[in-house]
Write a protein that holds these residues in place. Structure first.
Motif, PDB file in Angstrom:
ATOM      1  N   GLY A  24      21.532  22.078  40.769  1.00 29.55           N
ATOM      2  CA  GLY A  24      22.105  21.872  42.099  1.00 29.55           C
ATOM      3  C   GLY A  24      23.371  21.047  42.059  1.00 29.55           C
ATOM      4  N   ASP A  25      24.167  21.245  41.005  1.00 27.99           N
ATOM      5  CA  ASP A  25      25.385  20.428  40.878  1.00 27.99           C
ATOM      6  C   ASP A  25      26.506  21.267  40.250  1.00 27.99           C
ATOM      7  N   VAL A  26      27.719  20.807  40.439  1.00 24.16           N
ATOM      8  CA  VAL A  26      28.891  21.488  39.873  1.00 24.16           C
ATOM      9  C   VAL A  26      29.211  20.929  38.487  1.00 24.16           C
ATOM     10  N   TYR A  27      29.904  21.751  37.698  1.00 25.67           N
ATOM     11  CA  TYR A  27      30.227  21.338  36.325  1.00 25.67           C
ATOM     12  C   TYR A  27      31.372  20.334  36.262  1.00 25.67           C
ATOM     13  N   ALA A 171      25.228  14.719  38.046  1.00 21.36           N
ATOM     14  CA  ALA A 171      24.962  13.453  38.749  1.00 21.36           C
ATOM     15  C   ALA A 171      23.573  12.948  38.372  1.00 21.36           C
ATOM     16  N   PRO A 172      23.405  11.648  38.150  1.00 14.72           N
ATOM     17  CA  PRO A 172      22.081  11.111  37.808  1.00 14.72           C
ATOM     18  C   PRO A 172      21.014  11.475  38.834  1.00 14.72           C
ATOM     19  N   SER A 173      21.403  11.580  40.111  1.00 19.93           N
ATOM     20  CA  SER A 173      20.417  11.933  41.145  1.00 19.93           C
ATOM     21  C   SER A 173      19.943  13.379  40.991  1.00 19.93           C
ATOM     22  N   LYS A 174      20.792  14.238  40.382  1.00 20.10           N
ATOM     23  CA  LYS A 174      20.439  15.656  40.225  1.00 20.10           C
ATOM     24  C   LYS A 174      19.779  15.930  38.871  1.00 20.10           C
ATOM     25  N   ASN A 175      20.086  15.079  37.902  1.00 15.80           N
ATOM     26  CA  ASN A 175      19.577  15.319  36.543  1.00 15.80           C
ATOM     27  C   ASN A 175      19.212  13.993  35.874  1.00 15.80           C
ATOM     28  N   PRO A 176      18.179  13.307  36.412  1.00 20.81           N
ATOM     29  CA  PRO A 176      17.866  11.967  35.888  1.00 20.81           C
ATOM     30  C   PRO A 176      17.508  11.948  34.410  1.00 20.81           C
ATOM     31  N   ASP A 177      16.983  13.069  33.874  1.00 22.44           N
ATOM     32  CA  ASP A 177      16.576  13.078  32.457  1.00 22.44           C
ATOM     33  C   ASP A 177      17.731  12.706  31.531  1.00 22.44           C
ATOM     34  N   MET A 178      18.936  13.163  31.908  1.00 26.71           N
ATOM     35  CA  MET A 178      20.103  12.944  31.046  1.00 26.71           C
ATOM     36  C   MET A 178      20.533  11.479  31.039  1.00 26.71           C
ATOM     37  N   TRP A 179      20.084  10.738  32.044  1.00 28.68           N
ATOM     38  CA  TRP A 179      20.531   9.353  32.216  1.00 28.68           C
ATOM     39  C   TRP A 179      19.372   8.367  32.072  1.00 28.68           C
ATOM     40  N   ALA A 180      18.250   8.840  31.567  1.00 29.77           N
ATOM     41  CA  ALA A 180      17.066   7.980  31.449  1.00 29.77           C
ATOM     42  C   ALA A 180      17.384   6.791  30.546  1.00 29.77           C
ATOM     43  N   PRO A 181      16.812   5.621  30.844  1.00 30.77           N
ATOM     44  CA  PRO A 181      17.073   4.445  30.004  1.00 30.77           C
ATOM     45  C   PRO A 181      16.752   4.711  28.526  1.00 30.77           C
ATOM     46  N   GLU A 182      15.728   5.552  28.269  1.00 36.62           N
ATOM     47  CA  GLU A 182      15.382   5.844  26.848  1.00 36.62           C
ATOM     48  C   GLU A 182      16.516   6.620  26.168  1.00 36.62           C
ATOM     49  N   ILE A 183      17.255   7.423  26.936  1.00 39.55           N
ATOM     50  CA  ILE A 183      18.382   8.179  26.375  1.00 39.55           C
ATOM     51  C   ILE A 183      19.584   7.250  26.192  1.00 39.55           C
ATOM     52  N   ILE A 202      28.678   5.583  39.011  1.00 36.65           N
ATOM     53  CA  ILE A 202      28.530   4.116  39.012  1.00 36.65           C
ATOM     54  C   ILE A 202      27.102   3.760  39.438  1.00 36.65           C
ATOM     55  N   ALA A 203      26.183   4.716  39.297  1.00 37.55           N
ATOM     56  CA  ALA A 203      24.804   4.493  39.733  1.00 37.55           C
ATOM     57  C   ALA A 203      24.247   3.207  39.117  1.00 37.55           C
ATOM     58  N   ALA A 204      23.565   2.426  39.949  1.00 39.76           N
ATOM     59  CA  ALA A 204      23.062   1.121  39.496  1.00 39.76           C
ATOM     60  C   ALA A 204      22.141   1.264  38.298  1.00 39.76           C
ATOM     61  N   ALA A 205      21.272   2.290  38.315  1.00 41.73           N
ATOM     62  CA  ALA A 205      20.321   2.452  37.205  1.00 41.73           C
ATOM     63  C   ALA A 205      21.052   2.750  35.900  1.00 41.73           C
ATOM     64  N   VAL A 206      22.149   3.494  35.988  1.00 39.58           N
ATOM     65  CA  VAL A 206      22.933   3.817  34.786  1.00 39.58           C
ATOM     66  C   VAL A 206      23.612   2.551  34.269  1.00 39.58           C
ATOM     67  N   ARG A 207      24.182   1.768  35.195  1.00 41.90           N
ATOM     68  CA  ARG A 207      24.853   0.535  34.764  1.00 41.90           C
ATOM     69  C   ARG A 207      23.859  -0.406  34.088  1.00 41.90           C
TER      70      ARG A 207
END
Ligand SMILES: C[S@@+](CC[C@H](N)C(=O)[O-])C[C@H]1O[C@@H](n2cnc3c(N)ncnc32)[C@H](O)[C@@H]1O
Length: 232
Positions: A24-27, A171-183, A202-207
């Motif tokens: 659900g996101d653009v490239y 976007a982290p909201s659309k694909n959280p797996d790619m931005w997981a803290p373990e990754i 600039i998502a807080a969880a990513v920062r």
């Protein structure tokens, strides 16, 4: 790495921008894919200045999400155009759903200024098999390592000393797996001393996850309609 069957990307557009229905996101930014590549990822990592230097015979970039390879093509073009470039550009990118070669060619037709480079990429584009694919481009001076796999499976298998990271996994909201803290927490294992990173989010969880992984990031002006991005 688990040998799961690889599912290629499905070519689609939303308002003229390449779009992934699965996520659900653009490239890339609707304000311009090449402009985003240059502003967010190249300039955001302090390039080309950072790859210049007396001792540098190579510079390594690590990308999460190769997509249509626009960041790669823009980086290769910037490297070629820089008389002070290092002798070799290594580019390592992970991609779970690679495009088919014909779809890539259709997508890249939107950027005629990259035509010579994209044609060289199409000529060597690998078969859609999971795992590692190494492409020697530009007379072997540009080494593109494509890892067709889920990032969670790929990261433990990759040995790299990345000087710069391009974090581009939707976007982290659309694909959280790619931005997981373990990754994100595993990126420092493949980072060279002094490595930098850039991303549009600039998502807080990513920062928070990047800070825990040892990346000292700050908010800087973003591209297009995004007022801010992260660089560090
Ligand atoms: C925004 S696009 C990348 C655009 C790209 N950097 C470019 O220059 O064209 C995000 C990419 O991440 C890939 N992706 C999403 N989740 C993934 C995962 N878990 N592992 C590996 N790649 C993933 C998608 O298939 C997509 O190609």
């Amino acid at each position: 790495m688990p040998t799961q069957r690889l599912i290629p990307a499905t070519l689609a557009f939303e308002d003229g921008v390449p779009y992934a229905a699965k996520y659900g996101d653009v490239y890339h930014s609707a304000d311009g894919g090449l402009g985003q590549a240059r502003h967010v990822f190249i300039n955001g990592n302090g390039l080309p200045a950072r790859w210049r230097g007396r001792d540098r015979d190579r510079f390594t970039i690590f990308e999460t999400g190769f997509g249509l390879g626009l960041n790669f093509l823009a980086t290769w073009q910037a490297w070629r155009g820089d008389p002070q470039r290092p002798a070799r550009l290594h580019y390592v990118a992970v991609e779970k759903h690679p495009f088919r070669a014909a779809d890539l060619a259709q997508l890249h037709a939107a950027w005629p200024e990259l035509a010579a480079l994209s044609a060289e990429l199409h000529a060597q584009w690998p078969v859609p098999m999971p795992g590692f694919h190494r492409l020697l481009l530009d007379g072997g001076r540009v080494v593109l390592t494509l890892v067709f796999a889920d990032i969670a499976d790929a990261l433990p298998q990759i040995d790299a000393f990345a000087d710069a990271f391009y974090l581009d996994g939707f976007a982290p909201s659309k694909n959280p797996d790619m931005w997981a803290p373990e990754i994100l927490g595993r990126l420092n294992r493949v980072a060279a001393p002094g490595a930098t990173l850039a991303t549009y989010t600039i998502a807080a969880a990513v920062r928070k996850a990047l800070a825990q992984a040892g990346f000292d990031c700050e908010r800087v002006p973003g591209f297009g309609r995004k007022p801010e991005m992260l660089a560090g």
